[in-house]
Motif scaffolding. Structure first.
Motif, PDB file in Angstrom:
ATOM      1  N   PRO A 140       0.832  -1.202   0.000  1.00 32.02           N
ATOM      2  CA  PRO A 140       0.000   0.000   0.000  1.00 32.02           C
ATOM      3  C   PRO A 140       0.874   1.262   0.000  1.00 32.02           C
ATOM      4  O   PRO A 140       1.866   1.349   0.721  1.00 32.02           O
ATOM      5  CB  PRO A 140      -0.807  -0.112   1.289  1.00 32.02           C
ATOM      6  CG  PRO A 140      -0.026  -1.024   2.161  1.00 32.02           C
ATOM      7  CD  PRO A 140       0.746  -1.933   1.239  1.00 32.02           C
ATOM      8  N   ILE A 141       0.517   2.211  -0.838  1.00 34.25           N
ATOM      9  CA  ILE A 141       1.278   3.452  -0.947  1.00 34.25           C
ATOM     10  C   ILE A 141       0.362   4.621  -0.622  1.00 34.25           C
ATOM     11  O   ILE A 141      -0.722   4.747  -1.197  1.00 34.25           O
ATOM     12  CB  ILE A 141       1.852   3.626  -2.364  1.00 34.25           C
ATOM     13  CG1 ILE A 141       2.811   2.494  -2.685  1.00 34.25           C
ATOM     14  CG2 ILE A 141       2.525   4.983  -2.522  1.00 34.25           C
ATOM     15  CD1 ILE A 141       3.317   2.498  -4.100  1.00 34.25           C
ATOM     16  N   ASP A 142       0.793   5.448   0.318  1.00 35.10           N
ATOM     17  CA  ASP A 142       0.065   6.663   0.649  1.00 35.10           C
ATOM     18  C   ASP A 142       0.585   7.759  -0.277  1.00 35.10           C
ATOM     19  O   ASP A 142       1.691   8.260  -0.099  1.00 35.10           O
ATOM     20  CB  ASP A 142       0.289   7.030   2.114  1.00 35.10           C
ATOM     21  CG  ASP A 142      -0.504   8.250   2.538  1.00 35.10           C
ATOM     22  OD1 ASP A 142      -1.177   8.866   1.691  1.00 35.10           O
ATOM     23  OD2 ASP A 142      -0.445   8.591   3.736  1.00 35.10           O
ATOM     24  N   VAL A 143      -0.214   8.108  -1.278  1.00 31.34           N
ATOM     25  CA  VAL A 143       0.219   9.047  -2.311  1.00 31.34           C
ATOM     26  C   VAL A 143       0.535  10.413  -1.711  1.00 31.34           C
ATOM     27  O   VAL A 143       1.554  11.022  -2.050  1.00 31.34           O
ATOM     28  CB  VAL A 143      -0.849   9.161  -3.422  1.00 31.34           C
ATOM     29  CG1 VAL A 143      -0.477  10.232  -4.424  1.00 31.34           C
ATOM     30  CG2 VAL A 143      -1.043   7.816  -4.102  1.00 31.34           C
ATOM     31  N   GLN A 144      -0.312  10.902  -0.830  1.00 32.27           N
ATOM     32  CA  GLN A 144      -0.078  12.218  -0.240  1.00 32.27           C
ATOM     33  C   GLN A 144       1.220  12.233   0.556  1.00 32.27           C
ATOM     34  O   GLN A 144       1.984  13.189   0.488  1.00 32.27           O
ATOM     35  CB  GLN A 144      -1.255  12.643   0.647  1.00 32.27           C
ATOM     36  CG  GLN A 144      -1.129  14.060   1.163  1.00 32.27           C
ATOM     37  CD  GLN A 144      -1.045  15.085   0.042  1.00 32.27           C
ATOM     38  OE1 GLN A 144      -1.823  15.057  -0.893  1.00 32.27           O
ATOM     39  NE2 GLN A 144      -0.094  15.986   0.123  1.00 32.27           N
ATOM     40  N   GLU A 145       1.496  11.179   1.280  1.00 37.68           N
ATOM     41  CA  GLU A 145       2.744  11.087   2.035  1.00 37.68           C
ATOM     42  C   GLU A 145       3.952  11.081   1.093  1.00 37.68           C
ATOM     43  O   GLU A 145       4.963  11.736   1.362  1.00 37.68           O
ATOM     44  CB  GLU A 145       2.743   9.815   2.886  1.00 37.68           C
ATOM     45  CG  GLU A 145       3.961   9.669   3.770  1.00 37.68           C
ATOM     46  CD  GLU A 145       3.910   8.413   4.612  1.00 37.68           C
ATOM     47  OE1 GLU A 145       4.979   7.825   4.839  1.00 37.68           O
ATOM     48  OE2 GLU A 145       2.812   8.025   5.042  1.00 37.68           O
ATOM     49  N   ILE A 148       4.082  12.451  -1.905  1.00 33.98           N
ATOM     50  CA  ILE A 148       4.203  13.802  -2.459  1.00 33.98           C
ATOM     51  C   ILE A 148       4.866  14.726  -1.441  1.00 33.98           C
ATOM     52  O   ILE A 148       5.733  15.528  -1.794  1.00 33.98           O
ATOM     53  CB  ILE A 148       2.821  14.341  -2.880  1.00 33.98           C
ATOM     54  CG1 ILE A 148       2.315  13.568  -4.095  1.00 33.98           C
ATOM     55  CG2 ILE A 148       2.881  15.842  -3.183  1.00 33.98           C
ATOM     56  CD1 ILE A 148       0.879  13.860  -4.460  1.00 33.98           C
ATOM     57  N   ASP A 149       4.463  14.620  -0.182  1.00 34.66           N
ATOM     58  CA  ASP A 149       5.065  15.437   0.871  1.00 34.66           C
ATOM     59  C   ASP A 149       6.568  15.177   0.987  1.00 34.66           C
ATOM     60  O   ASP A 149       7.361  16.106   1.153  1.00 34.66           O
ATOM     61  CB  ASP A 149       4.388  15.173   2.218  1.00 34.66           C
ATOM     62  CG  ASP A 149       2.948  15.666   2.251  1.00 34.66           C
ATOM     63  OD1 ASP A 149       2.568  16.490   1.388  1.00 34.66           O
ATOM     64  OD2 ASP A 149       2.189  15.214   3.143  1.00 34.66           O
ATOM     65  N   GLU A 150       6.965  13.915   0.891  1.00 37.36           N
ATOM     66  CA  GLU A 150       8.384  13.571   0.971  1.00 37.36           C
ATOM     67  C   GLU A 150       9.157  14.160  -0.200  1.00 37.36           C
ATOM     68  O   GLU A 150      10.256  14.691  -0.025  1.00 37.36           O
ATOM     69  CB  GLU A 150       8.571  12.056   1.015  1.00 37.36           C
ATOM     70  CG  GLU A 150       8.240  11.447   2.350  1.00 37.36           C
ATOM     71  CD  GLU A 150       8.556   9.964   2.385  1.00 37.36           C
ATOM     72  OE1 GLU A 150       9.539   9.532   1.748  1.00 37.36           O
ATOM     73  OE2 GLU A 150       7.810   9.230   3.057  1.00 37.36           O
ATOM     74  N   VAL A 151       8.587  14.087  -1.392  1.00 36.35           N
ATOM     75  CA  VAL A 151       9.253  14.643  -2.569  1.00 36.35           C
ATOM     76  C   VAL A 151       9.439  16.145  -2.406  1.00 36.35           C
ATOM     77  O   VAL A 151      10.507  16.689  -2.690  1.00 36.35           O
ATOM     78  CB  VAL A 151       8.458  14.324  -3.859  1.00 36.35           C
ATOM     79  CG1 VAL A 151       8.965  15.134  -5.034  1.00 36.35           C
ATOM     80  CG2 VAL A 151       8.511  12.835  -4.156  1.00 36.35           C
ATOM     81  N   GLU A 152       8.399  16.828  -1.931  1.00 34.72           N
ATOM     82  CA  GLU A 152       8.497  18.274  -1.728  1.00 34.72           C
ATOM     83  C   GLU A 152       9.563  18.617  -0.692  1.00 34.72           C
ATOM     84  O   GLU A 152      10.308  19.589  -0.860  1.00 34.72           O
ATOM     85  CB  GLU A 152       7.148  18.844  -1.304  1.00 34.72           C
ATOM     86  CG  GLU A 152       6.129  18.830  -2.435  1.00 34.72           C
ATOM     87  CD  GLU A 152       4.744  19.241  -1.995  1.00 34.72           C
ATOM     88  OE1 GLU A 152       4.478  19.337  -0.774  1.00 34.72           O
ATOM     89  OE2 GLU A 152       3.901  19.471  -2.884  1.00 34.72           O
ATOM     90  N   LYS A 153       9.654  17.791   0.350  1.00 33.34           N
ATOM     91  CA  LYS A 153      10.665  18.023   1.382  1.00 33.34           C
ATOM     92  C   LYS A 153      12.071  17.884   0.797  1.00 33.34           C
ATOM     93  O   LYS A 153      12.942  18.723   1.032  1.00 33.34           O
ATOM     94  CB  LYS A 153      10.475  17.021   2.535  1.00 33.34           C
ATOM     95  CG  LYS A 153      11.475  17.189   3.656  1.00 33.34           C
ATOM     96  CD  LYS A 153      11.218  16.203   4.787  1.00 33.34           C
ATOM     97  CE  LYS A 153      11.630  14.820   4.356  1.00 33.34           C
ATOM     98  NZ  LYS A 153      11.587  13.822   5.424  1.00 33.34           N
TER      99      LYS A 153
END
Length: 45
Positions: free
Chosen positions: A18-23, A25-30
């Motif tokens: 399972p992949i949390d897409v929002q999480e 995206i947040d990691e990529v932005e960080k």
């Protein structure tokens, strides 16, 4: 050839992760912010 078949069999039998897409995206932005800080630029990507 046998190794490829075994790897394919293992891949087909594996459980989906399972992949949390929002999480993600947040990691990529960080990481993008960190990269900008390290490069010394202040531009947003």
């Amino acid at each position: 050839m046998v190794e490829a078949l075994i790897c394919g069999q293992d891949w087909l039998r594996s459980k989906p992760i399972p992949i949390d897409v929002q999480e993600a995206i947040d990691e990529v932005e960080k990481y993008e912010e960190i990269a900008l800080e390290l490069s010394g630029t202040t531009e947003q990507v």
